[in-house]
Design a protein around this motif. Structure first.
Motif, PDB file in Angstrom:
ATOM      1  N   GLN A 230      -4.785   2.410  -5.761  1.00 13.57           N
ATOM      2  CA  GLN A 230      -5.148   3.430  -6.754  1.00 13.57           C
ATOM      3  C   GLN A 230      -3.948   4.013  -7.495  1.00 13.57           C
ATOM      4  O   GLN A 230      -4.113   4.667  -8.513  1.00 13.57           O
ATOM      5  CB  GLN A 230      -5.962   4.558  -6.103  1.00 13.57           C
ATOM      6  CG  GLN A 230      -5.227   5.398  -5.088  1.00 13.57           C
ATOM      7  CD  GLN A 230      -5.445   4.920  -3.664  1.00 13.57           C
ATOM      8  OE1 GLN A 230      -5.270   3.746  -3.366  1.00 13.57           O
ATOM      9  NE2 GLN A 230      -5.803   5.811  -2.771  1.00 13.57           N
TER      10      GLN A 230
ATOM     11  N   SER B 122     -11.667   6.994  -1.691  1.00  8.23           N
ATOM     12  CA  SER B 122     -10.952   6.170  -0.701  1.00  8.23           C
ATOM     13  C   SER B 122     -10.735   6.914   0.603  1.00  8.23           C
ATOM     14  O   SER B 122     -10.669   8.137   0.648  1.00  8.23           O
ATOM     15  CB  SER B 122      -9.572   5.783  -1.234  1.00  8.23           C
ATOM     16  OG  SER B 122      -9.687   4.935  -2.330  1.00  8.23           O
TER      17      SER B 122
ATOM     18  N   ARG C 201     -11.937  -3.605  -5.094  1.00  6.79           N
ATOM     19  CA  ARG C 201     -11.928  -2.126  -4.969  1.00  6.79           C
ATOM     20  C   ARG C 201     -12.887  -1.523  -5.996  1.00  6.79           C
ATOM     21  O   ARG C 201     -12.887  -1.932  -7.156  1.00  6.79           O
ATOM     22  CB  ARG C 201     -10.514  -1.564  -5.188  1.00  6.79           C
ATOM     23  CG  ARG C 201      -9.434  -2.018  -4.197  1.00  6.79           C
ATOM     24  CD  ARG C 201      -9.722  -1.619  -2.777  1.00  6.79           C
ATOM     25  NE  ARG C 201     -10.721  -2.460  -2.144  1.00  6.79           N
ATOM     26  CZ  ARG C 201     -11.581  -2.038  -1.207  1.00  6.79           C
ATOM     27  NH1 ARG C 201     -11.579  -0.799  -0.813  1.00  6.79           N
ATOM     28  NH2 ARG C 201     -12.447  -2.868  -0.685  1.00  6.79           N
TER      29      ARG C 201
ATOM     30  N   GLN D 186      -3.482   8.908   1.978  1.00  3.47           N
ATOM     31  CA  GLN D 186      -2.644   7.800   1.516  1.00  3.47           C
ATOM     32  C   GLN D 186      -1.201   8.291   1.444  1.00  3.47           C
ATOM     33  O   GLN D 186      -0.935   9.494   1.592  1.00  3.47           O
ATOM     34  CB  GLN D 186      -3.115   7.320   0.153  1.00  3.47           C
ATOM     35  CG  GLN D 186      -2.931   8.381  -0.929  1.00  3.47           C
ATOM     36  CD  GLN D 186      -2.967   7.815  -2.335  1.00  3.47           C
ATOM     37  OE1 GLN D 186      -2.226   6.907  -2.669  1.00  3.47           O
ATOM     38  NE2 GLN D 186      -3.859   8.348  -3.138  1.00  3.47           N
TER      39      GLN D 186
ATOM     40  N   SER E 156       0.817  -1.221   0.000  1.00  9.43           N
ATOM     41  CA  SER E 156       0.000   0.000   0.000  1.00  9.43           C
ATOM     42  C   SER E 156       0.845   1.263   0.000  1.00  9.43           C
ATOM     43  O   SER E 156       0.411   2.305  -0.481  1.00  9.43           O
ATOM     44  CB  SER E 156      -0.914   0.000   1.224  1.00  9.43           C
ATOM     45  OG  SER E 156      -0.132  -0.209   2.389  1.00  9.43           O
TER      46      SER E 156
ATOM     47  N   SER F 244      -7.237  10.065  -0.911  1.00  9.99           N
ATOM     48  CA  SER F 244      -6.181  10.074  -1.921  1.00  9.99           C
ATOM     49  C   SER F 244      -5.610  11.478  -2.037  1.00  9.99           C
ATOM     50  O   SER F 244      -6.304  12.478  -1.840  1.00  9.99           O
ATOM     51  CB  SER F 244      -6.719   9.592  -3.267  1.00  9.99           C
ATOM     52  OG  SER F 244      -7.367  10.643  -3.944  1.00  9.99           O
TER      53      SER F 244
ATOM     54  N   GLY G  86      -9.377   5.807  -6.873  1.00 12.13           N
ATOM     55  CA  GLY G  86      -9.406   5.943  -5.409  1.00 12.13           C
ATOM     56  C   GLY G  86     -10.017   7.259  -4.959  1.00 12.13           C
ATOM     57  O   GLY G  86      -9.715   7.755  -3.866  1.00 12.13           O
TER      58      GLY G  86
ATOM     59  N   ASP H  60      -5.863   1.548  -1.660  1.00 12.80           N
ATOM     60  CA  ASP H  60      -6.829   0.847  -2.501  1.00 12.80           C
ATOM     61  C   ASP H  60      -6.210   0.452  -3.839  1.00 12.80           C
ATOM     62  O   ASP H  60      -6.928   0.189  -4.798  1.00 12.80           O
ATOM     63  CB  ASP H  60      -8.059   1.737  -2.719  1.00 12.80           C
ATOM     64  CG  ASP H  60      -8.881   1.868  -1.443  1.00 12.80           C
ATOM     65  OD1 ASP H  60      -9.576   0.904  -1.101  1.00 12.80           O
ATOM     66  OD2 ASP H  60      -8.764   2.910  -0.766  1.00 12.80           O
TER      67      ASP H  60
END
Lengths: 107, 648
Positions: free
Chosen positions: A41, B455, A93, B646, A33, B459, B452, A39
């Motif tokens: 992303q 998220s 996700r 994140q 991560s 993010s 995301g 996620d």
């Protein structure tokens, strides 16, 4: 025995029956991560792998012998089963919203 | 530091002498400094000038039993000189070794330049760094020559790498017989500037007020001459605190107009010829635009040539939505280039090579073998050896030792002279293609930013775009860098003004951002600009005291804490090591994460007098929180929002 063979076969095709919840734990624990986002992303430290990750077998092969800046994770570090779980987590996700639905991305 | 007989009056000798005189019956107390000196047994050589009006007045006071005073301490002159340079701010943590200057500033000088109070010398120096990047001129900071310099050193180094000018005054008591306590001994040093000499442009340790004035003006001049950098001036405490020497007129030296070093016309012609002949020329910019004018000039040059501009994101050099801005396509553009002209490029070598390899560094050029490289940089005019800010040798074809921005007018003229109508048409075609490619790249970037989007942790793309959405119709200035948030602001915000982006820590010294952004916001304040910052949590904890300065001086700035609860980059560094050793990925959080307990940045800010909100973990709550923050900042106060994010 026969069922196990089938499951393994399906998993190898990418129909991973992995456990997404456990996959999330491993994804965080090994700090995948950190580079790929919580996620999957993606960002400047790693590409997007969430929502639509490569097929399980491809993902496992890649993680064992990655390209570029990603460190390799051998079977000693993470098992195929755990990577299958990671795959399930990444697949779970949600897809990002369509661009046209996000005014903040159209400014 | 030899004192002339004329200036050899020693303040403490005077006070000592006065005390003796007082004990003897008070008659000695009527003396002016000069007279007292003459009477002081420790200083028999001091001359006696005929009494001035002030002396007569002092005599009258003394006669009435009042103690003697110093009418005109040297520090008053120092303040006169500083004022003459148009310095706006004196940013410092107070220190006894420059108490003379401090007192002269706030009393004699009427607190102009304004004293900005800081909780740490590193905060003060970093504030000067941020201030200079907005205002384009130095602020003054002051430190103890010893412990204060040690504290300020990293911020001075960041400024040096960042080519941001600042004036560092270092207090020091040179004359050991004048040091009163052990504290003054441990706060004194033979050569105060030695500690920072490797990363300042110039320093001096003046021995007289006259010398001090000349060096202050010279220092200012040198600091603002490209490449711009910090300078240090040692301020001897006796010089600060002793009275003006006899016959000292307090002359303030003239500050010359700085004509920055520029490319000569002949070389400009040659470079223009190559630029016009090349099929795919690229202008690579590091800090090409030192001033707002630099942005305009760069646009003019690029539009004449209809060529790609790739920006290193060290500050706003070229509008990022301009069709010729190809920064989003940096790699392919540099790969296709047949000519790269670097303007004040930072690490040219690293820009045109990939530096891969799992164990040992493998450098691979990304440019065509026959691509021509030209560097135009004032860095070639100034070299030091110890700190490695000169980077790996790049095999350029031509290296022009001149300031990038100052060279633009000559380049523009030369291109205009050589540009034919025929060539113009071909170039317009090239420009069109570049514009289309840029549009596509922008669209891809937006798609990437949508990943995301909802998220939690939030993010960095979402955080960046929520912030932009709330400020884009204001006169905003992003005073933090965007590296730590995957460069989303650089990639997606419409940056077109010089102050829209000022880059990050020149020396990558963590602890820069919180104070430097407050310094930049201080510079933005008088223009009524809305300063915004995306502040990594790890950096904030180095110097959170910067928040107090923002509150105390009502410096408006909206700070979004990019709270990934880690020294996130270091997690990735450990992973790289773990990957090399086939072990230990799970341990990469040890020593790199900032959890257990999680830091409550809103409370930290509130404790320092800054209104704050958070932690925000739900992305849907972020937009409204930012809107509230913008309102507070627009009313002139700082505001902080703790955003749990994140990694990058």
């Amino acid at each position: 025995m026969k069922r196990l063979v089938i499951i393994t076969f399906l998993a190898s095709l990418g129909y991973g029956q992995g456990n997404a919840e456990h996959g999330k734990v491993v994804f965080e624990k090994l700090y995948c991560s950190a580079c790929h986002g919580h996620d999957g992303q993606g960002g400047s430290s790693g590409p997007r792998i969430g929502t639509k990750p490569p097929a399980v077998a491809v993902l496992i092969a890649y993680v064992r012998k990655p390209a570029g800046g990603m460190p390799p994770f051998t079977a000693k570090i993470v098992s195929d089963a755990d990577l299958t779980d990671i795959h399930a987590y990444l697949s779970s996700r949600p897809a990002p919203p369509a661009l046209k639905d996000v005014p903040l991305l159209n400014q | 530091m030899a004192k002339s007989t004329k200036t050899s009056f020693a303040r403490r000798g005077f006070l000592k002498g006065a005390a003796v005189g007082a004990a003897a019956g008070a008659t000695a107390l009527v003396s002016t400094p000069q007279q007292a000196n003459a009477q002081a047994p420790a200083a028999p050589t001091r001359g006696a000038a005929p009494p001035s009006a002030a002396q007569v007045e002092a005599e009258r006071n003394a006669g009435s039993g009042a103690p003697p005073f110093i009418e005109r301490p040297g520090a008053d002159y120092m303040i006169d000189v500083i004022k003459s340079l148009g310095v706006e701010y004196f940013i410092a943590n107070p220190g006894s070794s420059f108490r003379g200057i401090h007192e002269s500033l706030v009393s004699y000088g009427g607190n102009k330049p304004e004293f900005i109070t800081c909780n740490h010398e590193e905060i003060a120096a970093a504030m000067c760094n941020g201030y200079a990047k907005i205002e384009g001129k130095p602020a003054v900071t002051a430190v103890h020559g010893t412990v204060g310099t040690q504290h300020a050193a990293m911020a001075i180094y960041n400024s040096y790498c960042d080519q941001a000018p600042m004036i560092v005054l270092a207090g020091n008591r040179r004359d050991s017989s004048e040091r009163r306590s052990y504290v003054e001994w441990v706060h004194s040093v033979q050569d105060a500037a030695a500690m920072v000499r490797d990363y300042t442009k110039w320093d001096d340790n003046p021995g007289s007020l006259e010398h001090w004035g000349e060096s202050m003006v010279r220092g200012y001049h040198l600091a603002t001459m490209a490449p711009q950098m910090p300078v240090m001036l040692v301020c001897d405490e006796d010089l600060q605190e002793d009275p003006y020497p006899d016959n000292f007129k307090g002359h303030i030296p003239k500050l010359p107009v700085n004509v920055q070093p520029a490319i000569d016309a002949g070389t400009a012609n040659e470079v223009a010829k190559m630029l016009l002949a090349a099929e795919n020329p690229v202008i690579l910019t590091g800090k090409a635009a030192r001033t707002p004018k630099g942005v305009q000039l760069l646009v003019e040059l690029a539009e004449l040539l209809q060529c790609a501009v790739v920006d290193q994101k060290r500050r706003m050099n070229f509008p990022n939505r301009h069709p010729l801005n190809q920064t989003l396509r940096q790699r392919p553009v540099l790969q296709q280039a047949d000519l790269i002209v670097g303007l004040e490029v930072w690490d040219f070598y690293g820009s045109i090579h990939t530096l891969g390899g799992r164990f040992k560094t493998e450098a691979r050029s990304i440019t065509k073998a026959d691509a021509k490289l030209i560097s135009i940089s004032a860095n070639d005019l100034f070299f030091k050896s110890n700190y490695q800010t000169f980077f790996r040798n790049t095999e350029v074809d031509m290296s022009v030792a001149a300031d990038g921005e100052a060279s633009l007018p000559a380049l523009i003229e030369a291109v205009k002279r050589q540009l034919t109508d025929d060539r113009k048409r071909t170039l317009a075609e090239r420009g069109k293609k570049l514009g289309e490619a840029q549009k596509q790249a922008l669209e891809q970037t937006r798609v990437a930013a949508s990943q995301g989007w909802d998220s939690s942790p939030i993010s960095t793309a979402r955080m960046s775009m929520e912030l932009y959405g709330a400020v884009k119709n204001e006169d905003w200035s992003l005073v933090s860098d965007s590296f730590w948030v995957s460069n989303w602001p650089q990639r997606l915000w419409d940056m077109n003004k010089h102050y829209h982006y000022i880059g990050g820590a020149g020396g990558e010294g963590v602890g820069y951002l919180a104070p430097a952004t407050v310094g930049a916001a201080l510079a933005n304040k008088k223009y009524g600009r809305l300063s915004v910052s995306i502040q990594p949590d790890g950096d904030l904890m180095y110097q959170p005291g910067a928040l107090w300065t923002a509150a105390h001086h009502r410096i408006p700035i909206l700070i979004l804490v990019h709270n990934n609860r880690a020294y996130h980059q270091e997690i990735m560094q450990l992973q790289r090591m773990a990957g090399q050793h086939n072990r230990g990925f799970e341990q990469c959080g040890i020593g790199t994460t900032i959890t257990d307990p999680n830091i409550d940045y809103a409370k930290v800010a509130q404790g320092l007098g800054v209104e704050a909100f958070g932690p925000v973990t739900n992305p849907a709550e972020l937009g409204p929180a930012i809107k509230r923050g913008v309102e507070v900042v627009k009313s002139g106060r700082p505001y902080l929002i703790d955003v749990v994010t994140q990694g990058r």
